[in-house]
Motif scaffolding. Structure first.
Motif, short mmCIF file in Angstrom:
data_model
loop_
_atom_site.label_atom_id
_atom_site.label_comp_id
_atom_site.label_asym_id
_atom_site.label_seq_id
_atom_site.Cartn_x
_atom_site.Cartn_y
_atom_site.Cartn_z
N GLU A 183 0.87 -1.15 -0.60
CA GLU A 183 -0.09 0.27 -0.10
C GLU A 183 0.91 0.89 0.36
O GLU A 183 0.60 2.64 -0.89
CB GLU A 183 -0.99 -0.20 1.14
CG GLU A 183 -1.54 1.01 1.29
CD GLU A 183 -2.81 1.23 2.17
OE1 GLU A 183 -3.44 2.25 2.70
OE2 GLU A 183 -2.71 -0.23 2.81
N LEU A 213 -5.24 -4.91 -1.33
CA LEU A 213 -6.37 -3.27 -1.48
C LEU A 213 -7.95 -3.45 -0.66
O LEU A 213 -8.18 -2.46 -0.64
CB LEU A 213 -7.54 -3.76 -2.94
CG LEU A 213 -6.77 -4.03 -4.55
CD1 LEU A 213 -6.96 -5.09 -5.49
CD2 LEU A 213 -5.97 -2.18 -4.61
N ARG A 214 -7.78 -4.58 -0.18
CA ARG A 214 -9.72 -4.65 0.96
C ARG A 214 -8.75 -3.59 2.23
O ARG A 214 -9.90 -3.22 2.62
CB ARG A 214 -9.57 -5.74 1.73
CG ARG A 214 -11.03 -6.18 2.89
CD ARG A 214 -10.26 -7.21 2.58
NE ARG A 214 -12.06 -8.16 3.69
CZ ARG A 214 -11.08 -7.64 4.87
NH1 ARG A 214 -9.89 -7.37 5.68
NH2 ARG A 214 -12.00 -7.81 5.63
N ASP A 217 -9.27 -0.11 1.34
CA ASP A 217 -10.82 0.49 0.88
C ASP A 217 -11.39 0.08 1.85
O ASP A 217 -12.27 1.60 1.93
CB ASP A 217 -11.18 -1.02 -0.59
CG ASP A 217 -12.02 0.58 -1.04
OD1 ASP A 217 -12.81 0.20 -1.27
OD2 ASP A 217 -11.23 1.17 -2.09
N ALA A 224 -9.46 2.40 -3.81
CA ALA A 224 -8.10 1.41 -4.93
C ALA A 224 -9.26 1.96 -6.33
O ALA A 224 -7.48 1.96 -7.31
CB ALA A 224 -9.04 -0.04 -4.75
N GLN A 247 -12.98 -10.61 -0.45
CA GLN A 247 -12.78 -9.96 -0.46
C GLN A 247 -12.90 -8.68 -1.94
O GLN A 247 -13.11 -7.32 -1.70
CB GLN A 247 -11.57 -9.83 -1.58
CG GLN A 247 -10.35 -10.52 -0.35
CD GLN A 247 -9.05 -11.54 -1.05
OE1 GLN A 247 -9.12 -11.38 -2.04
NE2 GLN A 247 -8.14 -12.21 -0.40
N MET A 248 -13.69 -9.03 -2.61
CA MET A 248 -14.38 -8.01 -3.62
C MET A 248 -15.26 -7.43 -3.37
O MET A 248 -15.57 -5.94 -2.86
CB MET A 248 -14.59 -8.85 -5.25
CG MET A 248 -13.77 -9.79 -5.84
SD MET A 248 -12.82 -8.27 -6.67
CE MET A 248 -13.82 -7.89 -8.29
N ASP A 250 -15.91 -6.33 -0.32
CA ASP A 250 -15.66 -4.98 0.94
C ASP A 250 -14.77 -4.37 -0.33
O ASP A 250 -14.50 -2.77 0.00
CB ASP A 250 -14.26 -5.78 1.67
CG ASP A 250 -14.99 -7.06 2.29
OD1 ASP A 250 -15.76 -6.30 2.99
OD2 ASP A 250 -13.87 -7.72 3.39
N LEU A 251 -14.58 -4.21 -0.96
CA LEU A 251 -14.46 -3.14 -2.73
C LEU A 251 -15.09 -1.80 -2.89
O LEU A 251 -16.54 -2.28 -3.30
CB LEU A 251 -13.48 -3.23 -3.52
CG LEU A 251 -12.11 -4.07 -3.54
CD1 LEU A 251 -11.65 -4.63 -4.86
CD2 LEU A 251 -10.97 -3.62 -2.48
N LYS A 252 -15.66 -0.26 -2.80
CA LYS A 252 -16.76 0.15 -2.88
C LYS A 252 -16.37 0.29 -4.00
O LYS A 252 -17.94 0.26 -5.23
CB LYS A 252 -16.66 1.64 -2.02
CG LYS A 252 -17.34 2.65 -2.05
CD LYS A 252 -17.32 3.70 -2.20
CE LYS A 252 -18.68 4.73 -2.09
NZ LYS A 252 -18.26 6.10 -1.60
N VAL A 254 -14.96 -1.46 -8.12
CA VAL A 254 -14.00 -1.89 -8.59
C VAL A 254 -12.15 -1.65 -9.25
O VAL A 254 -13.53 -0.62 -10.43
CB VAL A 254 -14.62 -3.58 -8.75
CG1 VAL A 254 -13.64 -4.47 -9.62
CG2 VAL A 254 -15.38 -4.04 -7.72
#
Length: 373
Positions: A183, A213-214, A217, A224, A247-248, A250-252, A254
């Motif tokens: 990060e 990423l998780r 974000d 991300a 994990q996906m 948790d991404l606001k 993509v």
């Protein structure tokens, strides 16, 4: 049978004796091979002899490396030596200098952009997988980028892998340890003036990328997609499918484009899956059907057809000469991860390339007649 076992044990002992962390510097290699710049960040601990081994460090170091491509190089091949490299035949490191600050990194990015007349200051960040050493990652990153004529600056994130075949458990812990360093790498690249950032990860490095990423974000929703405006590519992801979907979720937003490169004949992932108790040995990177993933804004690109000539079935995207030729022949590699068109395949493949949609995946077919010319 007994001889086979003895030979296998001997090979393990010999492999253990080889110091894969060694990184000999050969300055005159630039007069023999083609120089290629690889920037690096690392959370590896520096050893007393100056090598960057598997020890974990809280400090993120930055450096600029000059890797030379041997005159005898063919696409997909990677030849190197841990001791006494021959620049005529081997990938060789000619220079390794420390990058002191983000301001220093900015100047180096700017210099490279001007020297190559790149319209955008774009940066590709490569994250290696399990069983990788620092110099080996530099050689692989340079080989991949050189073979597809990748535009923009290249940064490799070298996390503290054990660099041993039997270091899988250690690497799992190191992968999680390395999240903050990745990060921070992206933040520094952004602060150094990168206008477009692409994240490319391989194997266990894809788990590191997704975890990073998780966590980023969740702290700053939308980070991300805002930061990785060039997209994300996960190659041969050594990830559980359920975990990936979690994990996906948790991404606001993509990042786009977002692509997975998979192969049903990836034996390494089959072993990885079986070690985890799955009877089919399935991981995200060797998934047979991606129908369950169709609700996500991603492309699943199946490269199984190119396994035949790939030096590594676990890294077809980097080691298949026929696939590399297809990618390079597209003639528009500078838009591999364009910010406008989210379709990755439309950007990296020539119009004549055959692609079939099957089981939620885009199956890239190998066209033998064109390759044989």
């Amino acid at each position: 049978m007994k001889r086979t076992v003895l030979a296998f044990c001997a090979a393990i002992v010999l492999a253990a004796c080889a110091d894969r962390d060694l990184m000999p510097i050969v300055p005159n290699a630039v007069s023999i091979g083609t120089p290629f710049t690889v920037f690096a960040t690392t959370t590896r601990e520096e050893e007393p002899d100056g090598t960057l081994g598997f020890g974990r460090s809280d400090q993120l170091r930055m450096m600029e490396m000059t890797v030379t491509i041997p005159p005898s190089h063919s696409p997909g091949e990677l030849s190197y030596r841990h001791k006494n490299p021959d620049p005529h035949k081997n990938f060789t490191i000619a220079e390794n200098v420390s990058v002191a600050s983000v301001a220093d990194l900015r100047q180096r990015f700017l210099r490279e952009q001007r020297e190559n007349n790149w319209p955008l200051r774009e940066v590709t960040i490569f994250v290696h997988g399990y069983n990788s050493t620092h110099p080996e990652t530099a050689y692989r990153a340079a080989q991949m980028a050189y073979d597809v004529d990748l535009p923009g600056s290249l940064v490799m994130y070298s996390w503290p892998s054990r660099g041993r075949a039997f270091g899988y458990a250690y690497d799992l812990d190191s992968m999680l340890f390395a999240r903050d360093g990745l990060e921070e790498t992206i933040r520094r690249v952004k602060a150094a003036g990168a206008q477009r950032i692409i994240l490319v990860a391989h194997s266990m490095g894809t788990a590191l990328a997704m975890e990073m990423l998780r966590q980023a974000d969740m702290r700053r929703p939308g980070w991300a997609a805002r930061t990785l405006n060039g997209g994300v590519m996960l190659i041969s992801p050594d990830l559980d499918v359920d975990l990936f979907e979690s994990q996906m979720a948790d991404l606001k937003v993509v990042p786009q484009p977002f692509a997975l490169m998979v192969s049903e004949k990836d034996r390494i992932l089959n072993i990885s899956g079986r070690l985890r108790g799955t009877s089919q040995g399935e991981r995200l990177g060797n998934i047979k059907s991606a129908d369950r993933l169709q609700s996500w804004p991603i492309e699943v690109i199946d490269l199984t057809a190119f396994n035949a000539d790939a030096a590594s079935g676990h890294f077809v995207a980097a080691t298949s000469p026929s696939l590399l030729a297809v990618l390079k022949s597209a003639g528009d590699i500078s838009r591999v991860f364009g910010p406008v068109d989210p379709s990755l395949l439309e950007q990296i493949l020539p119009q004549s390339q055959t692609v079939v949609s099957e089981h939620g995946k885009l199956m890239v077919e190998r066209q033998r007649r064109r390759e044989a010319r």
